[in-house]
Design a protein around this motif. Structure first.
Motif, mmCIF file in Angstrom:
data_model
loop_
_atom_site.group_PDB
_atom_site.id
_atom_site.type_symbol
_atom_site.label_atom_id
_atom_site.label_comp_id
_atom_site.label_asym_id
_atom_site.label_seq_id
_atom_site.Cartn_x
_atom_site.Cartn_y
_atom_site.Cartn_z
ATOM 1 N N SER A 145 39.881 27.094 -98.004
ATOM 2 C CA SER A 145 41.344 27.138 -98.157
ATOM 3 C C SER A 145 41.845 28.535 -97.775
ATOM 4 C CB SER A 145 41.720 26.871 -99.616
ATOM 5 O OG SER A 145 41.350 27.993 -100.412
ATOM 6 N N GLN A 148 40.906 31.099 -100.350
ATOM 7 C CA GLN A 148 39.489 31.471 -100.263
ATOM 8 C C GLN A 148 39.247 32.400 -99.074
ATOM 9 O OE1 GLN A 148 37.959 27.445 -100.121
ATOM 10 N NE2 GLN A 148 37.138 27.606 -102.195
ATOM 11 N N MET A 178 48.130 29.503 -104.152
ATOM 12 C CA MET A 178 46.929 30.291 -103.836
ATOM 13 C C MET A 178 47.160 31.788 -103.981
ATOM 14 S SD MET A 178 45.560 28.334 -100.510
ATOM 15 C CE MET A 178 45.054 26.621 -100.612
#
Length: 247
Positions: A145, A148, A178
Motif C-alpha cells: 500500500s 507501506q 494511511m
C-alpha cells in the motif's frame, strides 16, 4: 559556526526565468542537531524548493549552505559525499519497482558505504521490524500500500545512517487513513533525537512534533517560532490568514 548547527542557510535565492520567478528570495535559517524543523506555508511559497536546496537537488542561484561546516554550494565540494549523510523522503516513494524491498534497502549501503551484504541485510531487516514490515522483505513495491511504501522509503533512507532526514510532504500522496502510520514512524524518529526538516501540510504533526516551525510565503520566511507561539500567537497578518484557512 556553532558546533550545534548542522545546516546553516545564508541568504539563499533561487530564481527561475531570468529572475522573474523568485522561488526563494533571500532565505536564512540554522538547523541544529536534534531539532525537528517543520516548514509550512501555502502552495508555491518556496517550501519544497527550500528543502531541495538543502541537499542541492535544487542548486541555489545565490547564497551559501553549510552542512556540518562545509559549504556545499561551493562547486569544488563533492556533494555526493555529503548527500550520503542526508536522508531524503519524497511525496512519491521512488522505490525501484523491479527490486524486492530488501534489495531496495541494501543497494545504497552496499554500493556507497561498501557494507558487506550480510551486514546491510541485517540492518535492513532490523529497520523493517521497527516499522512493522519485516514480513514484506521479499515483496515487491507493487504489492504494498502507499503507506507501506512510504514507511519503506523512510527506513531505506535510514539504512545510510544519515545525520539529518529531509521530508518533502511525505504524506500528501497518501490516502487519509494511511497518513497516521507514516507520521507515527516520523514521531518515533523525532523521539530518538534524529535531526529532521519536514515540509508538510499536517498541522497536527507540526504542533506535536516540531521543535520549531517556519512559515514561508512568497519565497521568504515570514515567521518562525516554537509551535506553541507560532500557532497560538501568530505575529503577521499573512500567517494569521493562513492559519484561519488550515486550522
Amino acid at each position: 559556526m556553532n558546533d550545534n548547527v548542522l545546516i546553516s542557510v545564508n541568504n539563499v535565492k533561487k530564481y527561475y526565468n531570468n529572475g522573474k520567478i523568485k522561488a526563494l528570495d533571500g532565505v536564512s535559517a540554522d538547523i541544529k542537531k536534534g531539532e525537528v524543523v517543520v516548514v509550512i506555508g501555502p502552495s508555491g511559497s518556496g517550501k519544497s524548493t527550500f528543502l531541495r536546496c538543502l541537499n542541492l537537488l535544487e542548486v541555489p542561484t545565490d547564497g551559501h549552505i553549510l552542512f556540518e561546516g562545509v559549504d556545499i554550494t561551493d562547486p569544488k565540494t563533492n556533494i555526493n559525499l555529503h548527500r550520503r549523510k542526508m536522508g531524503m523522503v519524497f511525496q512519491q516513494f521512488n522505490l525501484f519497482p523491479h527490486m524486492t524491498i530488501l534489495k531496495n534497502m541494501t543497494l545504497a549501503p552496499m554500493k556507497l558505504l561498501k557494507k558487506p551484504k550480510e551486514e546491510a541485510e541485517a540492518q535492513a531487516l532490523q529497520l523493517l521490524k521497527r516499522v512493522g514490515l519485516e514480513d514484506r522483505a521479499n515483496a515487491y513495491p507493487s504489492q504494498l500500500s502507499g503507506g507501506q511504501k512510504q514507511r519503506i522509503a523512510i527506513v531505506r533512507a535510514l539504512c545510510m545512517n544519515p545525520d539529518v532526514m529531509l521530508f518533502d510532504e511525505p504524506t500528501s500522496a497518501l490516502d487519509p487513513e494511511m497518513v497516521g502510520e507514516v507520521l507515527d514512524v516520523m514521531k518515533q524518529l523525532a523521539d530518538e533525537g534524529m535531526t529532521m526538516v519536514v515540509v508538510t501540510h499536517e498541522m497536527g504533526f507540526a504542533k506535536e512534533v516540531g521543535s520549531r516551525v517556519i512559515f514561508m510565503d512568497g519565497g521568504k520566511i515570514i515567521e518562525e517560532n516554537t509551535p506553541e507561539e507560532l500557532f497560538g500567537n501568530p505575529q503577521s497578518e499573512r500567517l494569521k490568514g493562513f492559519l484561519a484557512k488550515v486550522l
